[in-house]
Design a protein around this motif. Structure first.
Motif, PDB file in Angstrom:
ATOM      1  N   PRO A 106      -1.090  32.095  65.634  1.00 30.46           N
ATOM      2  CA  PRO A 106      -0.538  31.939  64.278  1.00 30.46           C
ATOM      3  C   PRO A 106      -1.234  32.824  63.239  1.00 30.46           C
ATOM      4  O   PRO A 106      -0.577  33.395  62.359  1.00 30.46           O
ATOM      5  CB  PRO A 106      -0.749  30.449  63.987  1.00 30.46           C
ATOM      6  CG  PRO A 106      -0.754  29.799  65.337  1.00 30.46           C
ATOM      7  CD  PRO A 106      -1.445  30.791  66.230  1.00 30.46           C
ATOM      8  N   LEU A 107      -2.559  32.951  63.356  1.00 32.10           N
ATOM      9  CA  LEU A 107      -3.274  33.820  62.415  1.00 32.10           C
ATOM     10  C   LEU A 107      -2.965  35.285  62.683  1.00 32.10           C
ATOM     11  O   LEU A 107      -2.846  36.079  61.738  1.00 32.10           O
ATOM     12  CB  LEU A 107      -4.783  33.572  62.488  1.00 32.10           C
ATOM     13  CG  LEU A 107      -5.654  34.420  61.551  1.00 32.10           C
ATOM     14  CD1 LEU A 107      -5.168  34.317  60.106  1.00 32.10           C
ATOM     15  CD2 LEU A 107      -7.119  34.011  61.659  1.00 32.10           C
ATOM     16  N   ILE A 108      -2.813  35.662  63.941  1.00 29.48           N
ATOM     17  CA  ILE A 108      -2.432  37.041  64.256  1.00 29.48           C
ATOM     18  C   ILE A 108      -1.109  37.382  63.582  1.00 29.48           C
ATOM     19  O   ILE A 108      -0.928  38.474  63.022  1.00 29.48           O
ATOM     20  CB  ILE A 108      -2.336  37.254  65.785  1.00 29.48           C
ATOM     21  CG1 ILE A 108      -3.715  37.104  66.453  1.00 29.48           C
ATOM     22  CG2 ILE A 108      -1.725  38.629  66.104  1.00 29.48           C
ATOM     23  CD1 ILE A 108      -4.692  38.193  66.116  1.00 29.48           C
ATOM     24  N   ARG A 109      -0.148  36.438  63.607  1.00 33.31           N
ATOM     25  CA  ARG A 109       1.140  36.691  62.954  1.00 33.31           C
ATOM     26  C   ARG A 109       0.967  36.853  61.437  1.00 33.31           C
ATOM     27  O   ARG A 109       1.611  37.709  60.820  1.00 33.31           O
ATOM     28  CB  ARG A 109       2.114  35.549  63.266  1.00 33.31           C
ATOM     29  CG  ARG A 109       2.605  35.547  64.708  1.00 33.31           C
ATOM     30  CD  ARG A 109       3.807  34.629  64.878  1.00 33.31           C
ATOM     31  NE  ARG A 109       3.440  33.218  64.732  1.00 33.31           N
ATOM     32  CZ  ARG A 109       3.058  32.433  65.741  1.00 33.31           C
ATOM     33  NH1 ARG A 109       2.981  32.936  66.965  1.00 33.31           N
ATOM     34  NH2 ARG A 109       2.757  31.169  65.528  1.00 33.31           N
ATOM     35  N   ARG A 110       0.096  36.042  60.829  1.00 34.85           N
ATOM     36  CA  ARG A 110      -0.167  36.192  59.392  1.00 34.85           C
ATOM     37  C   ARG A 110      -0.796  37.541  59.095  1.00 34.85           C
ATOM     38  O   ARG A 110      -0.482  38.190  58.085  1.00 34.85           O
ATOM     39  CB  ARG A 110      -1.090  35.074  58.909  1.00 34.85           C
ATOM     40  CG  ARG A 110      -0.423  33.715  58.823  1.00 34.85           C
ATOM     41  CD  ARG A 110      -1.432  32.627  58.516  1.00 34.85           C
ATOM     42  NE  ARG A 110      -2.106  32.829  57.238  1.00 34.85           N
ATOM     43  CZ  ARG A 110      -3.130  32.102  56.825  1.00 34.85           C
ATOM     44  NH1 ARG A 110      -3.620  31.124  57.598  1.00 34.85           N
ATOM     45  NH2 ARG A 110      -3.677  32.324  55.651  1.00 34.85           N
ATOM     46  N   LEU A 111      -1.700  37.976  59.947  1.00 31.69           N
ATOM     47  CA  LEU A 111      -2.366  39.264  59.752  1.00 31.69           C
ATOM     48  C   LEU A 111      -1.372  40.421  59.840  1.00 31.69           C
ATOM     49  O   LEU A 111      -1.479  41.405  59.094  1.00 31.69           O
ATOM     50  CB  LEU A 111      -3.474  39.443  60.788  1.00 31.69           C
ATOM     51  CG  LEU A 111      -4.693  38.529  60.609  1.00 31.69           C
ATOM     52  CD1 LEU A 111      -5.564  38.562  61.860  1.00 31.69           C
ATOM     53  CD2 LEU A 111      -5.501  38.940  59.385  1.00 31.69           C
ATOM     54  N   LEU A 112      -0.407  40.313  60.735  1.00 27.73           N
ATOM     55  CA  LEU A 112       0.620  41.354  60.831  1.00 27.73           C
ATOM     56  C   LEU A 112       1.407  41.466  59.533  1.00 27.73           C
ATOM     57  O   LEU A 112       1.716  42.574  59.073  1.00 27.73           O
ATOM     58  CB  LEU A 112       1.560  41.046  61.993  1.00 27.73           C
ATOM     59  CG  LEU A 112       1.026  41.361  63.394  1.00 27.73           C
ATOM     60  CD1 LEU A 112       1.951  40.785  64.459  1.00 27.73           C
ATOM     61  CD2 LEU A 112       0.876  42.861  63.578  1.00 27.73           C
ATOM     62  N   ALA A 113       1.718  40.314  58.918  1.00 32.95           N
ATOM     63  CA  ALA A 113       2.461  40.338  57.656  1.00 32.95           C
ATOM     64  C   ALA A 113       1.635  40.948  56.536  1.00 32.95           C
ATOM     65  O   ALA A 113       2.154  41.685  55.682  1.00 32.95           O
ATOM     66  CB  ALA A 113       2.894  38.920  57.290  1.00 32.95           C
ATOM     67  N   VAL A 114       0.321  40.662  56.523  1.00 25.53           N
ATOM     68  CA  VAL A 114      -0.558  41.204  55.490  1.00 25.53           C
ATOM     69  C   VAL A 114      -0.784  42.692  55.697  1.00 25.53           C
ATOM     70  O   VAL A 114      -0.910  43.459  54.731  1.00 25.53           O
ATOM     71  CB  VAL A 114      -1.909  40.450  55.509  1.00 25.53           C
ATOM     72  CG1 VAL A 114      -2.940  41.163  54.640  1.00 25.53           C
ATOM     73  CG2 VAL A 114      -1.729  39.029  55.007  1.00 25.53           C
ATOM     74  N   ARG A 115      -0.798  43.121  56.934  1.00 25.92           N
ATOM     75  CA  ARG A 115      -1.153  44.509  57.239  1.00 25.92           C
ATOM     76  C   ARG A 115      -0.069  45.502  56.858  1.00 25.92           C
ATOM     77  O   ARG A 115      -0.385  46.598  56.354  1.00 25.92           O
ATOM     78  CB  ARG A 115      -1.449  44.639  58.726  1.00 25.92           C
ATOM     79  CG  ARG A 115      -1.795  46.046  59.162  1.00 25.92           C
ATOM     80  CD  ARG A 115      -2.259  46.113  60.601  1.00 25.92           C
ATOM     81  NE  ARG A 115      -2.766  47.435  60.938  1.00 25.92           N
ATOM     82  CZ  ARG A 115      -3.436  47.722  62.043  1.00 25.92           C
ATOM     83  NH1 ARG A 115      -3.670  46.776  62.938  1.00 25.92           N
ATOM     84  NH2 ARG A 115      -3.879  48.953  62.268  1.00 25.92           N
ATOM     85  N   SER A 116       1.172  45.167  57.070  1.00 29.00           N
ATOM     86  CA  SER A 116       2.247  46.162  56.954  1.00 29.00           C
ATOM     87  C   SER A 116       2.329  46.856  55.604  1.00 29.00           C
ATOM     88  O   SER A 116       2.650  48.054  55.558  1.00 29.00           O
ATOM     89  CB  SER A 116       3.595  45.526  57.321  1.00 29.00           C
ATOM     90  OG  SER A 116       3.865  44.407  56.493  1.00 29.00           O
ATOM     91  N   PRO A 117       2.054  46.190  54.458  1.00 23.03           N
ATOM     92  CA  PRO A 117       2.112  46.947  53.200  1.00 23.03           C
ATOM     93  C   PRO A 117       1.010  47.994  53.056  1.00 23.03           C
ATOM     94  O   PRO A 117       1.145  48.927  52.251  1.00 23.03           O
ATOM     95  CB  PRO A 117       1.950  45.853  52.138  1.00 23.03           C
ATOM     96  CG  PRO A 117       2.319  44.578  52.813  1.00 23.03           C
ATOM     97  CD  PRO A 117       1.861  44.747  54.225  1.00 23.03           C
ATOM     98  N   GLY A 118      -0.076  47.858  53.819  1.00 25.13           N
ATOM     99  CA  GLY A 118      -1.203  48.768  53.640  1.00 25.13           C
ATOM    100  C   GLY A 118      -1.289  49.885  54.654  1.00 25.13           C
ATOM    101  O   GLY A 118      -1.681  51.013  54.333  1.00 25.13           O
ATOM    102  N   ASP A 119      -0.977  49.588  55.918  1.00 18.96           N
ATOM    103  CA  ASP A 119      -0.999  50.632  56.944  1.00 18.96           C
ATOM    104  C   ASP A 119      -0.086  50.198  58.076  1.00 18.96           C
ATOM    105  O   ASP A 119       0.258  49.029  58.217  1.00 18.96           O
ATOM    106  CB  ASP A 119      -2.420  50.868  57.468  1.00 18.96           C
ATOM    107  CG  ASP A 119      -2.906  49.738  58.350  1.00 18.96           C
ATOM    108  OD1 ASP A 119      -2.772  49.853  59.579  1.00 18.96           O
ATOM    109  OD2 ASP A 119      -3.413  48.742  57.804  1.00 18.96           O
ATOM    110  N   LEU A 120       0.308  51.165  58.898  1.00 13.93           N
ATOM    111  CA  LEU A 120       1.286  50.909  59.960  1.00 13.93           C
ATOM    112  C   LEU A 120       0.666  50.881  61.344  1.00 13.93           C
ATOM    113  O   LEU A 120       1.387  50.846  62.342  1.00 13.93           O
ATOM    114  CB  LEU A 120       2.400  51.959  59.900  1.00 13.93           C
ATOM    115  CG  LEU A 120       3.205  51.958  58.592  1.00 13.93           C
ATOM    116  CD1 LEU A 120       4.247  53.068  58.609  1.00 13.93           C
ATOM    117  CD2 LEU A 120       3.867  50.606  58.364  1.00 13.93           C
ATOM    118  N   GLY A 121      -0.664  50.888  61.414  1.00 16.14           N
ATOM    119  CA  GLY A 121      -1.267  50.742  62.725  1.00 16.14           C
ATOM    120  C   GLY A 121      -2.440  51.664  62.967  1.00 16.14           C
ATOM    121  O   GLY A 121      -2.705  52.601  62.206  1.00 16.14           O
TER     122      GLY A 121
END
Length: 479
Positions: free
Chosen positions: A327-342
């Motif tokens: 569940p936290l990994i999924r939250r982190l994916l949502a937070v990450r996308s506005p800042g970088d793509l990988g």
């Protein structure tokens, strides 16, 4: 303001044998001032009431009142209506990274040189690249092969892990920032040790955290850590933080390792309070001669783990990771996308190959760190025998006690000798730790030799002609 409060009993233990030949109130005030400067009493900590401390120490209340008044006059104590007397540091300087200048020996970074076989592994990784060129190349969570390799490493260390619990990041600092944004809202409290890795508290503050600092110190093998553990547990229970950032293994900068029993107590308190513990394990496997078995912190209770190859392979290889529940990994994916793509694919391929050789890498690093530690200890004992140099059993740094609150002045003087070094206040949230200096043990012998020679010249120069108070802008460039 933090929610930390110091009881009269706790302050009595910290004071130790404080009585001198002069007046009692001056001796008491000076001892408390040194505890604040050293960081053993964290800034914004509420001191015990005058009456309580007087009863505990067997003093008249007039004596304690005079000591507190003296501390206020010096700027080390501030009275807040309804909150009592709060520890402060007068004129705490701003702290910024030192400039990079090729003519200086830069002893401010705690990171070893690159592995000798890194170029060859990089060439092999390039051969793996064609298999990944058919898609877009944006990878916000990490390649399956690297996530599997990281999970296997955790499992081998005693913590069963699946690839679904791993997110690959652009280094450990990126991981700290992502977790801060995912977990912390503006005004939320976050517990952290002090001294602390400075970029961690910068990330926590950037997310809007109100920091709750808990003092920790150097500790050699076998030393009791119950007092520090009690401080962490108290901070978690009383301040109701959403997160706690800790470095349980080879703490940066103190070098201390948290015992297994301490980890269990802290994690239990956090679980009861709903606090997410973030354990920074970037140096966790860099043992020199540490005794005992220390699996990842999450083996002792619920914790989110941060790792990277910056301290084991090379700081220029910007690959890190987070181990957390899905569940936290999924939250982190949502937070990450506005800042970088990988994380870059080629670097992930390189790290995937390196993780297969991690035992070999750690064996080499252990030998290098042992040599670096022993050499630094020998040189400092010969050049500055009055310094207190803890004997660390792993990690990449040692937290040297100077015996006087002159760390920033020493850093300025060292700069004139061609050496950039990180002064103690760089690791204090509000400019504390003027009596300490962080020194790395991971540099090649010739660099360490030259750095200690420059440091010895600066120390002698400081002893003969102390530096006047520097301008804040100049100080910021060297601490």
């Amino acid at each position: 303001m933090s929610d930390l409060a110091l009881s009269a009993r706790s302050l009595e233990l910290l004071l130790g044998d404080w009585r001198g030949s002069g007046s009692a109130y001056e001796a008491l005030a000076e001892r408390i001032r040194l505890l604040i400067v050293d960081g053993r009493i964290a800034v914004e900590t509420r001191l015990p009431a005058e009456r309580d401390l007087a009863e505990r120490l067997g003093l008249s209340r007039t004596t304690v009142t005079a000591a507190y008044r003296h501390l206020r006059e010096q700027g080390n104590l501030h009275s807040v209506r309804g909150s009592g007397s709060v520890a402060r540091l007068p004129g705490a300087p701003a702290v910024l990274p030192a400039p990079l200048e090729s003519e200086y020996i830069d002893f401010s970074k705690a990171a070893p040189p690159a592995l000798p076989w890194l170029p060859e592994v990089a060439r092999q990784a390039v051969e793996d690249l064609p298999a990944h060129l058919a898609d877009a190349g944006f990878d916000p969570i990490g390649t399956p092969a690297l996530r599997q390799a990281i999970a296997d490493r955790y499992t081998a260390r005693g913590l069963p892990t699946t690839p679904e619990q791993i997110m690959v990041t652009i280094g450990a600092q990126h991981a700290i920032a992502l977790l801060s944004r995912a977990l912390i809202g503006r005004g939320d409290r976050a517990v952290t040790e002090v001294p602390i890795y400075p970029h961690a508290y910068e990330a926590l503050r950037a997310a809007g955290a109100r920091l709750v600092p808990v003092p920790v110190g150097p500790r050699e093998a076998g030393d009791d850590d119950r007092e520090e553990t009690a401080g962490l547990v108290q901070a978690i229970r009383h301040s109701n933080p959403v997160a706690a950032y800790l470095i349980p293994d080879f703490h940066n900068p103190t070098g201390r390792t948290m015992s297994r029993s301490a980890r269990a107590r802290v994690l239990d308190a956090a679980a009861r309070q709903g606090t997410v513990v973030i354990a920074d394990e970037t140096t966790a496997e860099l043992s020199i001669d540490r005794q005992g078995h220390f699996p990842p912190m999450a083996a002792d209770g619920p914790a989110v783990l941060i790792g990277s190859v910056g301290k084991t392979v090379w700081g220029g290889l910007r690959v890190g990771w987070i181990r957390a529940e899905r569940p936290l990994i999924r939250r982190l994916l949502a937070v990450r996308s506005p800042g970088d793509l990988g994380t870059p694919i080629l670097e992930q391929l390189l790290v995937t190959r390196l993780l297969d050789r991690m035992d070999e890498i750690l064996e080499l690093r252990s030998a290098q760190l042992r040599a670096g530690r022993d050499r630094l200890e020998e040189l400092l004992a010969r050049s500055m025998p009055e310094w207190d140099v803890p004997h660390v059993d792993g990690g990449i740094v040692t937290w040297v006690g100077l015996g006087a609150p002159v760390s920033s002045q020493l850093a300025l003087t060292a700069r004139r000798e061609g050496l950039i070094v990180a002064a103690g206040p760089r690791f204090g949230i509000d400019g504390a730790f003027e009596r300490f200096l962080r020194l790395p043990i991971c540099y090649p012998p010739e660099t360490t030799d030259a750095a200690v020679q420059a440091l010895a010249r600066a120390w002698r120069s400081l002893a003969h002609a102390p530096v006047s108070d520097p301008e804040p802008e100049l100080l910021a460039s060297v601490v």
